[in-house]
Design a protein around this motif. Structure first.
Motif, PDB file in Angstrom:
ATOM      1  N   ASP A   3      36.272  52.908  83.222  1.00  0.00           N
ATOM      2  CA  ASP A   3      35.000  52.280  82.858  1.00  0.00           C
ATOM      3  C   ASP A   3      34.811  52.264  81.342  1.00  0.00           C
ATOM      4  OD1 ASP A   3      34.114  51.508  85.385  1.00  0.00           O
ATOM      5  OD2 ASP A   3      33.257  53.469  85.781  1.00  0.00           O
ATOM      6  N   GLN A   4      35.240  53.320  80.669  1.00  0.00           N
ATOM      7  CA  GLN A   4      35.146  53.354  79.203  1.00  0.00           C
ATOM      8  C   GLN A   4      36.047  52.281  78.588  1.00  0.00           C
ATOM      9  OE1 GLN A   4      36.326  57.493  78.908  1.00  0.00           O
ATOM     10  NE2 GLN A   4      34.364  57.980  77.944  1.00  0.00           N
ATOM     11  N   ALA A   9      36.686  47.148  75.872  1.00  0.00           N
ATOM     12  CA  ALA A   9      37.395  45.878  75.807  1.00  0.00           C
ATOM     13  C   ALA A   9      36.426  44.705  75.889  1.00  0.00           C
ATOM     14  CB  ALA A   9      38.426  45.785  76.927  1.00  0.00           C
ATOM     15  N   GLY A  10      35.464  44.795  76.770  1.00  0.00           N
ATOM     16  CA  GLY A  10      34.474  43.741  76.911  1.00  0.00           C
ATOM     17  C   GLY A  10      33.607  43.576  75.680  1.00  0.00           C
ATOM     18  N   VAL A  16      38.296  51.689  69.800  1.00  0.00           N
ATOM     19  CA  VAL A  16      38.084  52.551  70.968  1.00  0.00           C
ATOM     20  C   VAL A  16      39.117  52.243  72.046  1.00  0.00           C
ATOM     21  CG1 VAL A  16      36.472  53.159  72.817  1.00  0.00           C
ATOM     22  CG2 VAL A  16      35.655  52.939  70.476  1.00  0.00           C
ATOM     23  N   VAL A  17      39.436  50.976  72.239  1.00  0.00           N
ATOM     24  CA  VAL A  17      40.460  50.596  73.214  1.00  0.00           C
ATOM     25  C   VAL A  17      41.778  51.286  72.867  1.00  0.00           C
ATOM     26  CG1 VAL A  17      41.899  48.689  74.058  1.00  0.00           C
ATOM     27  CG2 VAL A  17      39.421  48.420  73.915  1.00  0.00           C
ATOM     28  N   ALA A  18      42.186  51.211  71.611  1.00  0.00           N
ATOM     29  CA  ALA A  18      43.440  51.839  71.185  1.00  0.00           C
ATOM     30  C   ALA A  18      43.393  53.356  71.364  1.00  0.00           C
ATOM     31  CB  ALA A  18      43.729  51.488  69.730  1.00  0.00           C
ATOM     32  N   ALA A  37      40.303  45.744  81.785  1.00  0.00           N
ATOM     33  CA  ALA A  37      40.046  45.580  80.357  1.00  0.00           C
ATOM     34  C   ALA A  37      40.529  44.215  79.876  1.00  0.00           C
ATOM     35  CB  ALA A  37      40.721  46.711  79.578  1.00  0.00           C
ATOM     36  N   LEU A  38      41.723  43.805  80.314  1.00  0.00           N
ATOM     37  CA  LEU A  38      42.254  42.514  79.885  1.00  0.00           C
ATOM     38  C   LEU A  38      41.366  41.375  80.379  1.00  0.00           C
ATOM     39  CD1 LEU A  38      44.486  40.973  78.424  1.00  0.00           C
ATOM     40  CD2 LEU A  38      45.770  40.955  80.573  1.00  0.00           C
ATOM     41  N   ASP A  39      40.942  41.443  81.595  1.00  0.00           N
ATOM     42  CA  ASP A  39      40.055  40.447  82.189  1.00  0.00           C
ATOM     43  C   ASP A  39      38.809  40.277  81.325  1.00  0.00           C
ATOM     44  OD1 ASP A  39      38.259  39.033  83.859  1.00  0.00           O
ATOM     45  OD2 ASP A  39      38.351  40.486  85.480  1.00  0.00           O
TER      46      ASP A  39
END
Length: 81
Positions: A3-4, A9-10, A16-18, A37-39
């Motif tokens: 969820d994080q 990502a959104g 933060v993603v990295a 996340a990609l979506d």
């Protein structure tokens, strides 16, 4: 941690993603809402975040969209990204 990752990502928070990926977050793990996340990054047009996710091994052929009706590539095209 999914969820994080999907939330970051959104939001296009590539830092933060990295960090989450480096800490062991699964790149293609769906959130509780069933989105990856990609979506979400593709849908929002966050190009840098998409690049980081793909470099980390995100599956560009995964089901994407609110109902799993598409792929990340199709979503990007549909939204003009």
């Amino acid at each position: 941690m999914a969820d994080q990752l999907t939330r970051a990502a959104g939001n296009g928070d590539v830092t933060v993603v990295a960090q989450l990926l480096a800490a062991g977050a699964e790149v293609d793990a769906p959130s509780r809402a069933g989105r990856t996340a990609l979506d979400l990054a593709v849908h929002a047009g966050h190009t840098d975040t998409v690049r980081v996710l793909l470099a980390a091994g995100a599956d560009p052929g995964q089901q994407a969209g609110e109902y799993g009706e598409s792929t990340p590539l199709c979503l990007a095209a549909m939204h003009g990204h």
